[in-house]
Motif scaffolding. Structure first.
Motif, PDB file in Angstrom:
ATOM      1  N   GLN A   1       0.850  -1.193   0.000  1.00  0.00           N
ATOM      2  CA  GLN A   1       0.000   0.000   0.000  1.00  0.00           C
ATOM      3  C   GLN A   1       0.886   1.243   0.000  1.00  0.00           C
ATOM      4  O   GLN A   1       1.794   1.371   0.798  1.00  0.00           O
ATOM      5  N   GLN A   3       0.804   5.343   0.279  1.00  0.00           N
ATOM      6  CA  GLN A   3       0.030   6.529   0.621  1.00  0.00           C
ATOM      7  C   GLN A   3       0.859   7.766   0.332  1.00  0.00           C
ATOM      8  O   GLN A   3       2.038   7.831   0.706  1.00  0.00           O
ATOM      9  N   SER A  25       4.371   7.125   2.046  1.00  0.00           N
ATOM     10  CA  SER A  25       4.469   6.101   3.089  1.00  0.00           C
ATOM     11  C   SER A  25       4.690   4.756   2.413  1.00  0.00           C
ATOM     12  O   SER A  25       3.735   3.993   2.188  1.00  0.00           O
ATOM     13  N   TYR A 108      -0.260   5.244  -8.220  1.00  0.00           N
ATOM     14  CA  TYR A 108      -0.671   5.697  -6.897  1.00  0.00           C
ATOM     15  C   TYR A 108      -0.750   7.214  -6.886  1.00  0.00           C
ATOM     16  O   TYR A 108       0.132   7.889  -7.440  1.00  0.00           O
ATOM     17  N   GLY A 110      -1.985  10.943  -4.669  1.00  0.00           N
ATOM     18  CA  GLY A 110      -2.367  11.628  -3.453  1.00  0.00           C
ATOM     19  C   GLY A 110      -3.743  12.253  -3.598  1.00  0.00           C
ATOM     20  O   GLY A 110      -4.382  12.142  -4.649  1.00  0.00           O
ATOM     21  N   GLN A 111      -4.173  12.934  -2.546  1.00  0.00           N
ATOM     22  CA  GLN A 111      -5.515  13.513  -2.548  1.00  0.00           C
ATOM     23  C   GLN A 111      -5.554  14.868  -3.230  1.00  0.00           C
ATOM     24  O   GLN A 111      -6.630  15.382  -3.537  1.00  0.00           O
TER      25      GLN A 111
END
Length: 119
Positions: A1, A3, A25, A108, A110-111
């Motif tokens: 995962q 992040q 992360s 992946y 981010g927000q």
């Protein structure tokens, strides 16, 4: 995962500077290519800058060349986007993206962090 957490956005005037940060992360950060993308209202997401996993190679979209600088600190699992001489057309949500290890594909995200440049 994986992040990714971006920070550093805000409201500035044309000509000002901002520095975005993105903390990842993940243990394999040092072998992942990283990118900054942005999306303005009503427009598609576009690539702003990328940096190779060793940090030796960066690529920028023409509209930000000479004004933006992307860098990474593998010891801190962090990438940065230094944005100088900001223009109103730089207004967008800026997203950090990470690839799979030793890959060039960004899987992946981010927000996002909002950057607004007033004229």
């Amino acid at each position: 995962q994986v992040q990714l957490v971006e920070s550093g956005g805000g409201l500035v005037q044309a000509g000002d500077s901002l520095k975005l940060s993105c903390v990842a992360s993940v243990r394999t950060f040092s072998v992942r290519a990283m990118g900054w993308f942005r999306q303005a209202p009503g427009k598609e997401r576009e690539l702003v800058a990328t940096i190779s996993w060793r940090g030796g190679s960066t690529v920028y979209v023409d509209s930000v060349k000479g004004r933006f600088t992307m860098s990474r600190d593998n010891a801190k699992n962090t990438v940065y986007l230094q944005m100088n001489s900001l223009k109103p057309e730089d207004t967008a949500v800026y997203y950090c993206a990470a690839s799979e290890p030793l890959s060039a594909r960004y899987d992946y995200w981010g927000q996002g962090t909002q950057v607004t440049v007033s004229s």
